[in-house]
Design an enzyme around this catalytic site. Structure first.
Site, PDB file in Angstrom:
ATOM      1  N   LEU A  60      -7.355 -17.646  12.385  1.00 54.41           N
ATOM      2  CA  LEU A  60      -6.482 -18.943  12.683  1.00 54.41           C
ATOM      3  C   LEU A  60      -7.161 -20.232  12.167  1.00 54.41           C
ATOM      4  O   LEU A  60      -8.282 -20.749  12.543  1.00 54.41           O
ATOM      5  CB  LEU A  60      -6.209 -19.081  14.036  1.00 54.41           C
ATOM      6  CG  LEU A  60      -5.528 -17.640  14.653  1.00 54.41           C
ATOM      7  CD1 LEU A  60      -5.518 -17.658  16.315  1.00 54.41           C
ATOM      8  CD2 LEU A  60      -3.920 -17.755  14.361  1.00 54.41           C
ATOM      9  N   HIS A  61      -6.412 -21.144  11.625  1.00 54.58           N
ATOM     10  CA  HIS A  61      -6.944 -22.285  11.162  1.00 54.58           C
ATOM     11  C   HIS A  61      -5.837 -23.605  10.745  1.00 54.58           C
ATOM     12  O   HIS A  61      -6.043 -24.654  10.623  1.00 54.58           O
ATOM     13  CB  HIS A  61      -7.636 -22.032   9.634  1.00 54.58           C
ATOM     14  CG  HIS A  61      -6.680 -21.952   8.428  1.00 54.58           C
ATOM     15  ND1 HIS A  61      -6.159 -20.695   8.451  1.00 54.58           N
ATOM     16  CD2 HIS A  61      -6.127 -22.707   7.746  1.00 54.58           C
ATOM     17  CE1 HIS A  61      -5.556 -20.628   7.308  1.00 54.58           C
ATOM     18  NE2 HIS A  61      -5.250 -21.974   6.751  1.00 54.58           N
ATOM     19  N   ARG A  62      -4.526 -23.199  10.979  1.00 52.97           N
ATOM     20  CA  ARG A  62      -3.442 -24.106  10.639  1.00 52.97           C
ATOM     21  C   ARG A  62      -3.496 -25.112  11.761  1.00 52.97           C
ATOM     22  O   ARG A  62      -3.593 -25.079  12.684  1.00 52.97           O
ATOM     23  CB  ARG A  62      -2.233 -23.485  10.410  1.00 52.97           C
ATOM     24  CG  ARG A  62      -2.234 -22.611   9.345  1.00 52.97           C
ATOM     25  CD  ARG A  62      -0.764 -22.025   9.041  1.00 52.97           C
ATOM     26  NE  ARG A  62      -0.562 -21.433   7.852  1.00 52.97           N
ATOM     27  CZ  ARG A  62      -0.461 -21.968   6.468  1.00 52.97           C
ATOM     28  NH1 ARG A  62      -0.136 -23.071   6.260  1.00 52.97           N
ATOM     29  NH2 ARG A  62      -0.407 -21.013   5.709  1.00 52.97           N
TER      30      ARG A  62
END
Length: 371
Positions: A216-218
């Site tokens: 997850l990075h958004r």
């Protein structure tokens, strides 16, 4: 009479490398084939340097067997405007010097848009690989990049039928569109043997179908304290049942520190540094399910028929939902979606048409036909 085609291939950021690798390999094979109808293909690889962290860039070139870039524009980071402008400024003189017949851009990063704009002004033909994907969410910078690139490109090489429909709806002539399949799957299949021999499972003590793989990075998931706190709480609940492996993006780690979210107090959660391509493929195939907000992982998990929960309100890859193993989720229903995934079979869905490892062949054939 032999014909020579000179192509510049653009790689801007980590997801691009898996897309250009099979195209380069196919050009090399084509050039070595004596029965190539007299067409000679010449290419130069341009790395814009949009990702400049060695873990995010150089290691991928090594793993994928991509030759060192012929030119590195080394634009580095910056705002969207700065990055796009810097690529344009540095790429224009390359085009004027090289005088290519085609420029091949892939995906939807700022480099894709910037190089396409330069070519449109100079009258150089552009082929866009992964054309026609739409999330219909213009708050995503990638969506703007996709729309503008497709409007200007001369050859639109699509991964799935829905992408063709999107382009036709936007008024793109059918004569410019070619359904070629998903080039990411070419890379996946080319690297499957290495991925399956990766020691990552033994190294971090995991069993087949006995763990959850998270990436997850958004900003929508990690830049808000309420969202990131809820997310880490949900992962903590899952970790009581199954080990959770989370290669944490540097920004996500920074936000956890900023919001005082303790990472070492969650039993069963294994936070590791960003992984290479082979390790990531190995985990995607072996996981009980994947939780992600990455476009590439939606596709890779679909190929492996590994259940995938995508923590986004939309996807530009709807075929992964309609045919594949992907489901869109959000923080409100994430726990219920996780329970549902854990209560059913470990493999689901179908592999979409033309995700067969031969997309790069169709890409090269389409470029030659359009020349």
């Amino acid at each position: 009479m032999s014909k020579k085609l000179k192509t510049l291939i653009i790689a801007g950021a980590r997801p691009n490398f898996m897309k250009v690798a099979p195209i380069i390999q196919q050009i090399q094979r084509y050039s070595e084939d004596v029965a190539n109808n007299g067409t000679q293909l010449e290419y130069r690889l341009i790395h814009t340097g949009q990702h400049y962290d060695e873990k995010m860039s150089d290691v991928f070139f090594a793993e994928l067997g991509i030759p060192a870039p012929d030119i590195n524009l080394a634009v580095g980071s910056g705002s969207h405007a700065e990055q796009t402008a810097n690529v344009m400024i540095k790429f224009e003189p390359i085009c004027e010097q090289e005088k290519p017949d085609w420029v091949v851009v892939v995906g939807d990063v700022n480099s894709t848009l910037a190089c396409t704009l330069v070519c449109a002004k100079l009258g150089i033909k552009v082929a866009h690989v992964e054309a026609g994907l739409r999330s219909y969410d213009r708050s995503m910078p990638e969506e703007v990049n996709r729309i503008v690139t497709d409007a200007l490109a001369d050859l639109l090489l699509t991964p799935s039928a829905d992408a063709n429909e999107n382009l036709i709806r936007e008024g793109i002539p059918a004569s410019k569109i070619r359904l070629v399949g998903n080039v990411m799957i070419d890379s996946l299949m080319n690297n499957l043997e290495k991925a399956r021999s990766s020691p990552i499972l033994d190294r971090i003590g995991l069993k087949q179908k006995g763990f959850v793989y998270v990436t997850l990075h958004r900003p929508s998931n990690v830049d808000k304290q309420s969202a990131l706190t809820l997310l880490m709480s949900a992962l903590g609940k899952v970790a009581k049942e199954l080990p959770v492996v989370f290669p944490m993006h540097p920004r996500t780690r920074k936000m956890c520190e900023q919001f005082n979210i303790p990472l070492d107090e969650i039993d069963g959660l294994q936070i590791v540094d960003p992984l290479g391509y082979h390790d990531s493929l190995c985990l995607t195939e072996a996981a009980r399910f994947v939780l992600t907000d990455s476009g590439g992982l939606q596709e890779e998990s679909t190929y492996f028929k590994t259940p995938c929960l995508t923590l986004r309100s939309n996807t530009e890859r709807p075929v992964t939902v309609t045919m594949g193993s992907n489901k869109l989720s959000n923080l409100d229903r994430l726990s219920a979606d996780i329970d549902e995934v854990l209560g059913r079979n470990t493999t689901i869905g179908q592999i979409p048409p033309l995700w067969d490892g031969r997309t790069s062949e169709r890409i090269i054939s389409s470029i030659i036909e359009a020349s």
